[in-house]
Design an enzyme around this catalytic site. Structure first.
Site, PDB file in Angstrom:
ATOM      1  N   LYS A 193     -29.238 -33.571  -2.953  1.00  0.00           N
ATOM      2  CA  LYS A 193     -30.003 -33.675  -1.883  1.00  0.00           C
ATOM      3  C   LYS A 193     -30.144 -32.307  -1.312  1.00  0.00           C
ATOM      4  O   LYS A 193     -29.271 -31.898  -1.682  1.00  0.00           O
ATOM      5  CB  LYS A 193     -30.214 -35.349  -1.573  1.00  0.00           C
ATOM      6  CG  LYS A 193     -30.804 -36.304  -2.323  1.00  0.00           C
ATOM      7  CD  LYS A 193     -30.775 -37.308  -0.886  1.00  0.00           C
ATOM      8  CE  LYS A 193     -32.187 -38.381  -1.699  1.00  0.00           C
ATOM      9  NZ  LYS A 193     -33.538 -38.422  -1.445  1.00  0.00           N
ATOM     10  N   ARG A 201     -35.667 -46.618  -9.135  1.00  0.00           N
ATOM     11  CA  ARG A 201     -36.102 -47.420 -10.125  1.00  0.00           C
ATOM     12  C   ARG A 201     -35.483 -47.284 -11.019  1.00  0.00           C
ATOM     13  O   ARG A 201     -36.290 -48.270 -12.294  1.00  0.00           O
ATOM     14  CB  ARG A 201     -37.984 -46.660 -10.052  1.00  0.00           C
ATOM     15  CG  ARG A 201     -37.258 -44.971 -10.642  1.00  0.00           C
ATOM     16  CD  ARG A 201     -38.326 -43.880 -10.695  1.00  0.00           C
ATOM     17  NE  ARG A 201     -38.434 -43.322  -9.724  1.00  0.00           N
ATOM     18  CZ  ARG A 201     -39.411 -42.637  -9.345  1.00  0.00           C
ATOM     19  NH1 ARG A 201     -40.732 -42.515 -10.402  1.00  0.00           N
ATOM     20  NH2 ARG A 201     -40.074 -42.270  -7.749  1.00  0.00           N
TER      21      ARG A 201
HETATM   22  N1  BES Z   1     -33.591 -42.730  -1.936  1.00  0.00           N
HETATM   23  C1  BES Z   1     -34.965 -41.542  -2.318  1.00  0.00           C
HETATM   24  C2  BES Z   1     -35.907 -42.362  -1.494  1.00  0.00           C
HETATM   25  C3  BES Z   1     -36.049 -41.619   0.428  1.00  0.00           C
HETATM   26  C4  BES Z   1     -35.892 -40.543   0.608  1.00  0.00           C
HETATM   27  C5  BES Z   1     -35.916 -42.635   0.685  1.00  0.00           C
HETATM   28  C6  BES Z   1     -35.997 -40.268   1.812  1.00  0.00           C
HETATM   29  C7  BES Z   1     -35.734 -42.413   2.402  1.00  0.00           C
HETATM   30  C8  BES Z   1     -35.641 -41.102   2.557  1.00  0.00           C
HETATM   31  C9  BES Z   1     -34.666 -41.550  -3.180  1.00  0.00           C
HETATM   32  O1  BES Z   1     -33.868 -42.167  -4.469  1.00  0.00           O
HETATM   33  C10 BES Z   1     -35.694 -40.891  -3.897  1.00  0.00           C
HETATM   34  O2  BES Z   1     -34.901 -40.036  -3.952  1.00  0.00           O
HETATM   35  N2  BES Z   1     -36.809 -40.436  -4.389  1.00  0.00           N
HETATM   36  C11 BES Z   1     -36.956 -39.128  -4.755  1.00  0.00           C
HETATM   37  C12 BES Z   1     -37.891 -39.257  -6.202  1.00  0.00           C
HETATM   38  C13 BES Z   1     -38.278 -37.980  -6.728  1.00  0.00           C
HETATM   39  C14 BES Z   1     -37.190 -37.387  -7.667  1.00  0.00           C
HETATM   40  C15 BES Z   1     -39.412 -38.203  -7.633  1.00  0.00           C
HETATM   41  C16 BES Z   1     -38.199 -38.804  -3.255  1.00  0.00           C
HETATM   42  O3  BES Z   1     -38.634 -39.490  -3.070  1.00  0.00           O
HETATM   43  O4  BES Z   1     -37.730 -37.654  -3.605  1.00  0.00           O
HETATM   44 MN    MN Z   2     -32.808 -40.305  -4.771  1.00  0.00          MN
END
Ligand code: BES
Ligand code: MN
Ligand code: ZN
Length: 491
Positions: free
Chosen positions: A271, A345
């Site tokens: 990230k 997931r």
């Molecule tokens: N934990 C994150 C989602 C999240 C993002 C929660 C911001 C709270 C605030 C999750 O694991 C994630 O990174 N999801 C990705 C999925 C994508 C790679 C398809 C996302 O939402 O960017």
């Molecule tokens: Mn994630």
């Protein structure tokens, strides 16, 4: 672990407002209704007459603290506004309670009392007021060197004591202290909230009716949880698959699964650095499930509920999973990892497959699953998807009762093509477009016919700004929603 609860002492007493000796007497008001307390004492009536319509107009969450006339017992009068008569609701009352608690604590009122005269007259509930008060006075002080802060020690509810009222107040106390419990877990930084720490928090809830089992990495491997374990590979912190079983009745259980990624760096699909510190809240779903288990066990509800927290950290260590890796989940399906940041997931898929062994009457998972959810709904609503109308509607009703609002999104068969892989049964992400819907569709591939609802709390689990009974930081969302749902199931 050292949980910090506000241990406010609540008592119910039939007494005239003007006879109650306390630091501050809370008088709720509705706009344009000044005469409500007029017959209590002439000096109080005179005070109300002086301020009402000038310094204080009873708009929603408007408040005013003034010295009480010397002829009556309370030291001060705290005016709190409920807003317009036509807009009165349990939520208005909760917010007024939250506003009262935070304001009175700030000015170091230790001993407060609540008048129920106006609430009763409008068919509103003092329990809702107390709920807001208790929820609103939470603070996370674990890492603050200056421990001495003022707390409201006592609140007297001026009402005729009855079994009904006592039952309601007890439920509110159980519920709000369980919300505090969940908030503490989420606010605690990831270095002190590893999967092992989360397992210890779960074990702290053990009773004769609440069994807690912790599976380690070897156990999970033996079972075949290749999807879940693929997330844990990049971290030196060992994963912990946490199972809680509360048996308050016989029959098929309800299973609650909470996403429990104690820190989400994204893994190799790292990230951006900006705001990454917030990813300690990626276990808010798991914390909510622990909060629910705590509440139903303290309240000894006649229900059979299983909580599952597939806890792990998502870090980019030398053994971390790579994009392109293929893993096999507990139900046999193979998954191609496109993004190691779509890790939630991966953990929940195996938890769902595991949950099916209990032949549950329903599975509900709650997860900070997608950034897309946070963008679409902000703090305003939980996104909900599922496969059974009755269950979806029951969750929706619980959301209306608790104001932990859920909004249904489609579980769209069209998502299938987004997740088609050239090498495996499924890809773990379909990319940015439709990310909220494809994440739920991915999970649906593991539930089969079992009634199931997925709740995405990515936007609601963390409060960027303070609201009347939700302080900044962890909101504890999901505890009141799911505890209320489970309680209504038992009825
Ligand atoms: N934990 C994150 C989602 C999240 C993002 C929660 C911001 C709270 C605030 C999750 O694991 C994630 O990174 N999801 C990705 C999925 C994508 C790679 C398809 C996302 O939402 O960017
Ligand atoms: Mn994630
Ligand atoms: Zn995540």
């Amino acid at each position: 672990m050292n949980h910090i609860f506000t241990a406010m002492d609540i008592s119910i007493r039939k007494q005239r407002e003007t006879d109650c000796a306390c630091d501050a007497l809370i008088l709720p008001f509705v706009e344009n209704e000044r005469e409500r307390y007029a017959d209590l004492h002439p000096s109080l009536a005179a005070l109300i007459g002086r301020v009402f319509g000038r310094e204080f107009r009873a708009q929603k969450n408007e408040s005013l603290l003034v010295p009480a006339p010397p002829e009556i017992k309370p030291q001060r009068i705290f005016f709190i506004g409920l807003g317009k008569k036509g807009d009165l609701s349990p939520e208005r009352v909760r917010q007024a309670g939250g506003k009262s608690g935070t304001s009175l604590r700030e000015v170091r009122m230790n001993d407060i009392a609540l008048s129920t005269t106006l609430l009763r007259a409008h068919g509103l509930s003092e329990a809702d007021f107390l709920e807001g008060l208790l929820l609103g006075t939470y603070r996370f002080r674990k890492y603050a060197s200056e421990k001495k802060t003022s707390e409201i020690a006592r609140c007297t509810v001026l009402a005729q004591p009855s079994t009904d009222l006592r039952t309601k107040v007890n439920w509110i106390r159980t519920l709000s202290s369980s919300v505090h419990f969940a908030r503490d877990l989420v606010n605690t930084p990831a270095n002190d909230m590893t999967p092992s720490d989360l397992a210890r928090a779960a074990c702290s809830l053990r009773t004769s009716r609440l069994r807690v089992t912790i599976l380690d990495e070897k156990d999970a491997k033996g079972l075949g949880m290749g999807s879940y374990l693929s997330v844990a590979r990049g971290s030196d912190q060992p994963p912990r698959f946490i199972i809680l079983e509360y048996r308050g009745s016989k029959g098929k259980p309800i299973v609650l699964i909470g996403k429990s990624v104690t820190f989400d760096s994204g893994g190799i699909s790292l990230k951006p650095a900006d705001g990454m510190e917030k990813m300690k809240y990626d276990m808010a779903g798991g914390a909510a499930v622990l909060g629910v288990m705590r509440a139903i066990s303290l309240a000894q509800l006649p229900v059979h509920v299983i909580g599952i927290l597939p806890a792990t950290e998502n870090l980019p260590g030398g053994s971390a999973s790579r994009p392109g890796d293929v893993v096999r989940s507990l139900n046999g399906k193979t998954i191609e990892i496109i993004s190691t940041d779509a890790e939630g997931r991966m953990t929940i898929a195996d938890a769902i497959a595991f949950a099916l062994r209990y032949k549950p009457r329903a599975i509900i998972d709650i997860a900070t699953l997608t950034g897309a959810c946070a963008i679409a709904f902000g703090h305003c609503a939980i996104a909900m998807m599922g496969n059974r109308r009755e269950l979806l509607d029951a969750v929706k009703r619980a959301g209306e009762q608790t104001q932990e609002t859920v909004w249904e999104m489609p579980l769209a068969e069209d998502c299938a093509e987004y997740l088609k892989s050239d090498v495996a049964d499924l890809k773990n992400t379909g990319g940015k477009s439709g990310a909220l819907l494809t994440s739920a569709y991915f999970l649906s591939q593991f539930v089969g016919d079992t009634p199931w609802v997925h709740l995405d709390i990515a936007g609601t689990a963390w409060a960027e700004r303070e609201r009347p009974y939700i302080p900044k930081g962890a909101s504890g969302i999901g505890v009141r929603l799911l505890a209320t749902l489970v309680r209504d199931f038992a009825r």
